[in-house]
Design an enzyme around this catalytic site. Structure first.
Site, PDB file in Angstrom:
ATOM      1  N   ASP A  32     -49.578  -9.932  14.517  1.00 39.92           N
ATOM      2  CA  ASP A  32     -49.992  -8.609  14.969  1.00 39.92           C
ATOM      3  C   ASP A  32     -50.255  -8.655  16.470  1.00 39.92           C
ATOM      4  O   ASP A  32     -50.906  -9.581  16.961  1.00 39.92           O
ATOM      5  CB  ASP A  32     -51.251  -8.180  14.214  1.00 39.92           C
ATOM      6  N   ASN A  88     -52.439   0.029   4.259  1.00 41.76           N
ATOM      7  CA  ASN A  88     -52.990   1.368   4.473  1.00 41.76           C
ATOM      8  C   ASN A  88     -51.916   2.435   4.284  1.00 41.76           C
ATOM      9  O   ASN A  88     -50.772   2.238   4.673  1.00 41.76           O
ATOM     10  CB  ASN A  88     -53.551   1.485   5.896  1.00 41.76           C
ATOM     11  N   GLN A  95     -53.723   4.042   8.609  1.00 40.38           N
ATOM     12  CA  GLN A  95     -52.331   3.736   8.937  1.00 40.38           C
ATOM     13  C   GLN A  95     -51.997   4.346  10.292  1.00 40.38           C
ATOM     14  O   GLN A  95     -52.199   5.536  10.512  1.00 40.38           O
ATOM     15  CB  GLN A  95     -51.382   4.292   7.862  1.00 40.38           C
ATOM     16  N   HIS A 101     -46.200  -1.626   5.662  1.00 43.22           N
ATOM     17  CA  HIS A 101     -46.445  -3.002   6.092  1.00 43.22           C
ATOM     18  C   HIS A 101     -47.727  -3.508   5.443  1.00 43.22           C
ATOM     19  O   HIS A 101     -48.579  -2.726   5.026  1.00 43.22           O
ATOM     20  CB  HIS A 101     -46.513  -3.130   7.617  1.00 43.22           C
ATOM     21  N   HIS A 103     -50.934  -6.148   6.017  1.00 46.74           N
ATOM     22  CA  HIS A 103     -51.697  -6.979   6.946  1.00 46.74           C
ATOM     23  C   HIS A 103     -52.152  -8.243   6.227  1.00 46.74           C
ATOM     24  O   HIS A 103     -52.715  -8.177   5.129  1.00 46.74           O
ATOM     25  CB  HIS A 103     -52.953  -6.236   7.431  1.00 46.74           C
TER      26      HIS A 103
END
Length: 144
Positions: A32, A88, A95, A101, A103
């Site tokens: 990230d 999310n 989000q 996606h 995390h």
């Protein structure tokens, strides 16, 4: 399928650089760019779907299995004390990029935001809880 305006689609296509830690035919996994912890990574399906509601079931299943494998691997490599796997859906849920996606967030004792998932618990009466349960049960048998 790809969304030309999606930053994650551009990362997957190599148009935007990223630190890739894993890639296969279905997924690219990157660190990230704004991590919550050391090793915070994102599982990005190569096929664009905005959220959980749109992703194909088979791809979602593969993403969950990959999340588990990566969590085990990352825990060993990073020697973290715990692990969050987060996903999310919708702006109100946090989000910010509308490409499904997951995390992968390694957790460490004493880290700066070690309470990042704490929230204030709401209180509901037994009757309210019963009503919520009944509402969720209605039609749930079709999920099997």
């Amino acid at each position: 399928m790809r969304d030309e305006n999606c930053i994650f689609c551009k990362i997957i296509a190599g148009e935007i650089p990223a630190r890739t830690i894993y890639e296969d035919e279905d997924f690219k996994v990157i660190l990230d760019a704004n991590p919550a912890s050391r090793g915070h990574a994102l599982i990005l399906p190569k096929e664009h779907a905005a959220n959980l509601y749109e992703i194909r079931d088979d791809l979602l299943a593969k993403a969950a299995m990959l999340a588990k494998k990566l969590a085990v691997h990352m825990t060993g490599v990073l020697a973290c004390d715990g692990f969050n796997i987060l996903q999310n859906n919708g702006e109100i849920a946090g989000q910010t990029v509308f490409h499904f996606h997951i995390h992968l967030v390694p957790r460490y004792k004493g880290m700066k935001n070690d309470d990042m998932l704490n929230w204030t618990h709401e209180k509901f009466t037994a009757e309210e809880q019963d009503s919520i349960c009944q509402q969720l049960q209605a039609g749930a048998e079709s999920l099997s």
